[in-house]
Enzyme design. Sequence first.
Site, PDB file in Angstrom:
ATOM      1  CB  ILE A  17      -1.351  -0.398   0.874  1.00 53.83           C
ATOM      2  CG1 ILE A  17      -2.027  -1.070   0.761  1.00 53.83           C
ATOM      3  CG2 ILE A  17      -1.722   1.211   1.519  1.00 53.83           C
ATOM      4  CD1 ILE A  17      -3.216  -1.288   2.629  1.00 53.83           C
ATOM      5  CG  ASN A  86       1.815   2.820   4.468  1.00 55.31           C
ATOM      6  OD1 ASN A  86       0.564   2.037   4.480  1.00 55.31           O
ATOM      7  ND2 ASN A  86       3.192   1.952   4.012  1.00 55.31           N
ATOM      8  CE1 TYR A 151      -1.502  -5.342  10.898  1.00 52.94           C
ATOM      9  CE2 TYR A 151      -3.926  -6.846  11.190  1.00 52.94           C
ATOM     10  CZ  TYR A 151      -2.938  -5.844  10.509  1.00 52.94           C
ATOM     11  OH  TYR A 151      -3.277  -4.720   9.314  1.00 52.94           O
ATOM     12  CE  LYS A 155      -2.931  -1.719  10.777  1.00 53.72           C
ATOM     13  NZ  LYS A 155      -1.972  -0.854  10.815  1.00 53.72           N
ATOM     14  CB  THR A 186       0.034  -5.257  -1.433  1.00 59.36           C
ATOM     15  OG1 THR A 186      -0.206  -6.972  -0.668  1.00 59.36           O
ATOM     16  CG2 THR A 186      -1.302  -5.170  -0.992  1.00 59.36           C
TER      17      THR A 186
END
Length: 263
Positions: A17, A86, A151, A155, A186
Amino acid sequence: MELYNKVIFLTGGSEGIGRECGRAYIKEGARLVIVANDALSLAHAKHEFGQDHLFICCDVGKAHEVEMAFEQTLSKFGRIDCIHNNAGIAHPAKTLDETTDQEWENLMNVNLKGIYHTVKYGIDALKETAGSILNTSSMVGEIGQELHAAYVATKGGINGLTKAMALDYAKYHIRVNAVSPSGVYTPMLHKWKEEQPNPQLIGEYLDAMHPLGYCPNADVVADACVFLLSDRARFITGCIMPVSGGAELGYRSVLATSLENDV
């Protein structure tokens, strides 16, 4: 040229990304600082993007490396208009009790502490330009995800942090927002799909999980990022913008559930 002459400090910008965002930012006239911890992908990005931009090998989890990256940026460009946080990692794929201390620390250091470092060392420059901050979050920060507890925690933390930062820095006219993708293609996702026993079924599942009917490429995220960093979003702050094709809406479809069970 929505971002003409803006200097954008982009972490994790050499792959996935981030690299797609870099392409979009350059197309819109920005000058980039690509920060990544992988020298090979950084070299590939440099070959693609050209010598007009700055490329720095840096671990965002290490304060002194981030501080030096900002010093290099200001030395070359003299200003910073945007910070796009990012950089992120997703491993391990485990429940919380199975996650080791080191795995937990690695996720927190990159996904959350990396933002702490870029803001700590970049905020003074943003105050000078009344710039903006953009964080890459994930839809799982709102809806959860199996086998990715640590994870998901990072976020969810990014979402809350984005709103808190938006309040703290509004008095400096600094906007803080986040993008929240669901599944996007991706190179890493393509590779993973092809490694599965039934890649076609996986592809159908990835399409079906999005109500709009397809799993997109990462350029859809880049388009949203261009908007949020541009002056067209000048009155938007504290926003967690979904770029999800509606994946978070309603009940899962029968088709998607069936495909998942078959996998």
